[in-house]
Scaffold this active site. Structure first.
Site, PDB file in Angstrom:
ATOM      1  N   CYS A 158       0.854  -1.185   0.000  1.00  0.00           N
ATOM      2  CA  CYS A 158       0.000   0.000   0.000  1.00  0.00           C
ATOM      3  C   CYS A 158       0.891   1.237   0.000  1.00  0.00           C
ATOM      4  O   CYS A 158       1.801   1.354   0.823  1.00  0.00           O
ATOM      5  CB  CYS A 158      -0.901  -0.005   1.228  1.00  0.00           C
ATOM      6  SG  CYS A 158      -1.921   1.483   1.391  1.00  0.00           S
ATOM      7  N   CYS A 213       0.382   3.149   3.601  1.00  0.00           N
ATOM      8  CA  CYS A 213       0.820   2.641   4.910  1.00  0.00           C
ATOM      9  C   CYS A 213       1.836   1.501   4.835  1.00  0.00           C
ATOM     10  O   CYS A 213       2.239   0.973   5.861  1.00  0.00           O
ATOM     11  CB  CYS A 213      -0.389   2.197   5.724  1.00  0.00           C
ATOM     12  SG  CYS A 213      -1.211   0.732   5.063  1.00  0.00           S
ATOM     13  N   CYS A 235      -7.330  -1.267   1.385  1.00  0.00           N
ATOM     14  CA  CYS A 235      -6.227  -1.710   2.233  1.00  0.00           C
ATOM     15  C   CYS A 235      -6.798  -2.049   3.608  1.00  0.00           C
ATOM     16  O   CYS A 235      -7.528  -1.251   4.198  1.00  0.00           O
ATOM     17  CB  CYS A 235      -5.166  -0.622   2.351  1.00  0.00           C
ATOM     18  SG  CYS A 235      -3.859  -1.033   3.539  1.00  0.00           S
ATOM     19  N   CYS A 241      -5.216   0.683   6.379  1.00  0.00           N
ATOM     20  CA  CYS A 241      -5.546   2.116   6.394  1.00  0.00           C
ATOM     21  C   CYS A 241      -6.876   2.446   5.704  1.00  0.00           C
ATOM     22  O   CYS A 241      -7.320   3.586   5.744  1.00  0.00           O
ATOM     23  CB  CYS A 241      -4.420   2.940   5.769  1.00  0.00           C
ATOM     24  SG  CYS A 241      -4.255   2.751   3.984  1.00  0.00           S
ATOM     25  N   CYS A 281      -8.452  -5.809  -9.826  1.00  0.00           N
ATOM     26  CA  CYS A 281      -8.069  -4.733 -10.746  1.00  0.00           C
ATOM     27  C   CYS A 281      -7.637  -3.541  -9.882  1.00  0.00           C
ATOM     28  O   CYS A 281      -8.474  -2.878  -9.271  1.00  0.00           O
ATOM     29  CB  CYS A 281      -9.266  -4.396 -11.629  1.00  0.00           C
ATOM     30  SG  CYS A 281      -8.910  -3.211 -12.917  1.00  0.00           S
TER      31      CYS A 281
END
Length: 166
Positions: A77, A80, A125, A128, A149
């Protein structure tokens, strides 16, 4: 006949603006381990990352250098640094966005997105809550059948360390 048409139009208008539909379209209220204000996110993310991760935006197809990246490693991510996808599960979907048939177990959440007027499975995510993209059931049939995707700007790639023979 005019009364029937008027009645049908009235029912459609009232049913399309009812509160039941508005309530069902709200995002989940999960509290994420990493939580920041919009001002704090804007300080650590690029404009593109903020647009995608915090405003559920979408990058242009074929615009991400990560789309054609197949090196061995992990996609994290961008907000984070949580590991989200392993390169061994990446495939070329031809859609113009990085695509994977599965996520790192427990690190990606699903929610419902009505942004286009119908329900889609949104991927977030798990640490976060940043918007990553969407999941579809048109992935490789020989594996999971799923296509995650993902917006490339939501990810940071970390290559696997190569061991040197000495």
């Amino acid at each position: 006949m005019k009364r029937v048409i008027l009645l049908v139009i009235t029912i459609l208008v009232v049913s399309c603006t009812g509160t039941a539909q508005k309530e069902s379209k709200t995002k989940s209220e999960k509290v994420y381990a990493v939580s920041k204000t919009n001002t704090e996110w804007k300080k650590i993310l690029t404009n593109e990352q903020y647009y995608i991760l915090r405003q559920a935006g979408t990058e242009r197809p074929f615009s991400s250098p990560l789309n054609k990246l197949y090196a061995s490693g992990t996609f994290h991510c961008a907000a984070c640094n949580t590991p989200l996808y392993e390169s061994k599960y990446k495939f070329d979907s031809g859609t113009g966005w990085p695509s994977f048939d599965r996520a790192v177990k427990g690190n990606v959440d699903k929610d419902v997105d009505y942004k286009l007027g119908y329900a889609r499975s949104e991927l977030l995510c798990g640490t976060c809550g940043g918007h990553l993209g969407h999941v579809f059931n048109d992935g490789p049939r020989e594996t999971t059948g799923m296509r995650h995707c993902i917006n490339g700007d939501a990810l940071i790639f970390t290559p696997n360390e190569t061991k040197k023979n000495e």
